[in-house]
Scaffold this active site. Structure first.
Site, PDB file in Angstrom:
ATOM      1  N   TYR A   1     -44.973 -20.602  35.154  1.00  0.00           N
ATOM      2  CA  TYR A   1     -44.253 -21.506  34.245  1.00  0.00           C
ATOM      3  C   TYR A   1     -43.152 -22.244  35.010  1.00  0.00           C
ATOM      4  O   TYR A   1     -43.015 -23.466  34.904  1.00  0.00           O
ATOM      5  CB  TYR A   1     -43.664 -20.688  33.094  1.00  0.00           C
ATOM      6  CG  TYR A   1     -42.896 -21.504  32.071  1.00  0.00           C
ATOM      7  CD1 TYR A   1     -43.570 -22.224  31.092  1.00  0.00           C
ATOM      8  CD2 TYR A   1     -41.506 -21.542  32.088  1.00  0.00           C
ATOM      9  CE1 TYR A   1     -42.865 -22.965  30.142  1.00  0.00           C
ATOM     10  CE2 TYR A   1     -40.792 -22.278  31.147  1.00  0.00           C
ATOM     11  CZ  TYR A   1     -41.477 -22.995  30.176  1.00  0.00           C
ATOM     12  OH  TYR A   1     -40.771 -23.722  29.245  1.00  0.00           O
TER      13      TYR A   1
ATOM     14  N   SER B   1     -37.612 -27.242  31.707  1.00  0.00           N
ATOM     15  CA  SER B   1     -36.926 -25.981  31.402  1.00  0.00           C
ATOM     16  C   SER B   1     -35.954 -25.654  32.533  1.00  0.00           C
ATOM     17  O   SER B   1     -36.190 -26.032  33.694  1.00  0.00           O
ATOM     18  CB  SER B   1     -37.983 -24.877  31.315  1.00  0.00           C
ATOM     19  OG  SER B   1     -37.392 -23.609  31.483  1.00  0.00           O
TER      20      SER B   1
HETATM   21  P1  NAD Z   1     -44.107 -24.231  20.719  1.00  0.00           P
HETATM   22  O1  NAD Z   1     -44.998 -23.163  21.224  1.00  0.00           O
HETATM   23  O2  NAD Z   1     -43.356 -24.015  19.456  1.00  0.00           O
HETATM   24  O3  NAD Z   1     -44.919 -25.614  20.553  1.00  0.00           O
HETATM   25  C1  NAD Z   1     -45.767 -26.064  21.568  1.00  0.00           C
HETATM   26  C2  NAD Z   1     -46.574 -27.234  21.093  1.00  0.00           C
HETATM   27  O4  NAD Z   1     -47.455 -27.608  22.158  1.00  0.00           O
HETATM   28  C3  NAD Z   1     -47.468 -26.934  19.880  1.00  0.00           C
HETATM   29  O5  NAD Z   1     -47.485 -28.073  19.040  1.00  0.00           O
HETATM   30  C4  NAD Z   1     -48.865 -26.745  20.492  1.00  0.00           C
HETATM   31  O6  NAD Z   1     -49.913 -27.102  19.619  1.00  0.00           O
HETATM   32  C5  NAD Z   1     -48.796 -27.714  21.652  1.00  0.00           C
HETATM   33  N1  NAD Z   1     -49.755 -27.406  22.695  1.00  0.00           N
HETATM   34  C6  NAD Z   1     -49.870 -26.285  23.446  1.00  0.00           C
HETATM   35  N2  NAD Z   1     -50.897 -26.407  24.297  1.00  0.00           N
HETATM   36  C7  NAD Z   1     -51.429 -27.636  24.090  1.00  0.00           C
HETATM   37  C8  NAD Z   1     -52.494 -28.357  24.657  1.00  0.00           C
HETATM   38  N3  NAD Z   1     -53.250 -27.853  25.647  1.00  0.00           N
HETATM   39  N4  NAD Z   1     -52.773 -29.597  24.190  1.00  0.00           N
HETATM   40  C9  NAD Z   1     -52.029 -30.146  23.191  1.00  0.00           C
HETATM   41  N5  NAD Z   1     -50.993 -29.508  22.618  1.00  0.00           N
HETATM   42  C10 NAD Z   1     -50.710 -28.273  23.061  1.00  0.00           C
HETATM   43  O7  NAD Z   1     -43.141 -24.548  21.929  1.00  0.00           O
HETATM   44  P2  NAD Z   1     -41.714 -25.277  22.019  1.00  0.00           P
HETATM   45  O8  NAD Z   1     -40.702 -24.229  22.234  1.00  0.00           O
HETATM   46  O9  NAD Z   1     -41.536 -26.282  20.949  1.00  0.00           O
HETATM   47  O10 NAD Z   1     -41.912 -25.991  23.439  1.00  0.00           O
HETATM   48  C11 NAD Z   1     -42.019 -27.389  23.595  1.00  0.00           C
HETATM   49  C12 NAD Z   1     -41.710 -27.720  25.050  1.00  0.00           C
HETATM   50  O11 NAD Z   1     -40.381 -27.281  25.356  1.00  0.00           O
HETATM   51  C13 NAD Z   1     -42.632 -27.010  26.056  1.00  0.00           C
HETATM   52  O12 NAD Z   1     -42.949 -27.886  27.102  1.00  0.00           O
HETATM   53  C14 NAD Z   1     -41.771 -25.862  26.565  1.00  0.00           C
HETATM   54  O13 NAD Z   1     -42.149 -25.464  27.855  1.00  0.00           O
HETATM   55  C15 NAD Z   1     -40.400 -26.517  26.536  1.00  0.00           C
HETATM   56  N6  NAD Z   1     -39.299 -25.547  26.532  1.00  0.00           N
HETATM   57  C16 NAD Z   1     -39.125 -24.701  25.473  1.00  0.00           C
HETATM   58  C17 NAD Z   1     -38.094 -23.776  25.508  1.00  0.00           C
HETATM   59  C18 NAD Z   1     -37.837 -22.822  24.393  1.00  0.00           C
HETATM   60  O14 NAD Z   1     -36.962 -21.941  24.546  1.00  0.00           O
HETATM   61  N7  NAD Z   1     -38.521 -22.910  23.262  1.00  0.00           N
HETATM   62  C19 NAD Z   1     -37.245 -23.728  26.625  1.00  0.00           C
HETATM   63  C20 NAD Z   1     -37.451 -24.604  27.670  1.00  0.00           C
HETATM   64  C21 NAD Z   1     -38.479 -25.524  27.611  1.00  0.00           C
END
Ligand code: NAD
Length: 244
Positions: A154, A141
């Site tokens: 985070y 991120s």
């Molecule tokens: P989301 O919440 O939609 O999905 C997260 C996924 O991770 C889900 O499938 C959930 O089941 C899984 N998960 C969570 N904890 C878990 C665990 N302990 N074991 C196994 N699976 C687990 O989130 P997203 O937005 O798709 O995020 C995906 C990645 O992208 C993350 O690493 C997040 O930090 C990163 N990210 C997201 C954003 C954003 O704006 N959405 C920005 C920067 C980085």
């Protein structure tokens, strides 16, 4: 002939789910993981198998748990020998003052966002080294680069992912294994569902591109990075609409 296999953690929704669809469209076999949404992931995986001539393996469990990850890689070895691409995507956020954060909350975010990356790499690397090829993409991120108020834990985990990426890339380049990270800005997923409409509008105004990227757009870049020439390694690449 063995088809290429990608393992994606946190694949039940958001970026991980969109990435799974992008790799399936391109003929990759999939190993998919999630923690809470087993039936949702099963349905999604069955749908992909109907639409594309691929094989899938779903592994349900906590990606920050060492015993689970070891077992998942045993299952993976039976399924396909070993994986060609690892995408460390699973992650959770925590918003609030650091002084209000409990030790248990700190531990949970550290395990899910950072320890998971160590564990999956640890078990993916031996097969990649034996093949003298492989790609690891860690999902990070912008906050790991710049820090965010009320998201200190985070930001720390994603900063850890970035340093981990750079260090491991140096360790694995002689084995022809690439390690990169994508630092996303704001992607329109459940992770941001807590933002009010007003907060979303204010945030969009800060982003030069003027919108939150859809998970499909984030996944398209992820897939493209996995196709990049081998010389690209050790990089943390922002994908954020010019935000930061
Ligand atoms: P989301 O919440 O939609 O999905 C997260 C996924 O991770 C889900 O499938 C959930 O089941 C899984 N998960 C969570 N904890 C878990 C665990 N302990 N074991 C196994 N699976 C687990 O989130 P997203 O937005 O798709 O995020 C995906 C990645 O992208 C993350 O690493 C997040 O930090 C990163 N990210 C997201 C954003 C954003 O704006 N959405 C920005 C920067 C980085």
């Amino acid at each position: 002939m063995k088809r290429n296999t990608v393992l994606i953690t946190g694949a039940s929704r958001g970026i991980g789910r969109a990435a799974a669809a992008a790799f399936a469209e391109n003929g990759y076999d999939l190993v998919l993981n999630c923690l809470h949404s087993a039936s949702e992931l099963e349905l999604f995986s069955n749908d992909l198998k109907k639409r594309f001539p691929i094989r899938t393996l779903c592994c349900y469990g906590d990606i920050g748990d060492a015993d689970f990850v070891r077992a998942m890689f045993h299952q993976t070895a039976d399924f396909c020998g070993g994986i060609d691409i690892l995408i460390n995507n699973a992650g959770i956020s925590h918003i609030g003052l650091l002084s209000d954060m409990t030790y248990e909350e700190w531990e949970a975010i550290l395990h899910t966002n950072l320890t998971s990356v160590f564990l999956c790499c640890k078990y993916a690397i031996p097969y990649m080294v034996s093949q003298k090829s492989g790609k690891i993409i860690n999902i990070s991120s912008d906050w790991g680069l710049y820090g965010a108020s009320c998201e200190t834990a985070y930001s720390a985990t994603k900063g850890g992912v970035n340093a981990f990426t750079k260090a491991l890339a140096k360790e694995l380049a002689p084995s022809n294994i690439q390690v990169n990270a994508i630092a996303y800005g704001v992607i329109d997923t459940d992770m941001n569902a807590g933002l009010t409409a007003e907060e979303q509008e204010r945030l969009k105004e800060e982003i030069p591109a003027g919108y939150f990227a859809k998970p499909t757009e984030a996944a398209r870049f992820l897939y493209q990075l996995a196709q990049a020439p081998n010389y690209l390694t050790g990089q943390v690449i922002s994908f954020d609409g010019g935000w930061i």
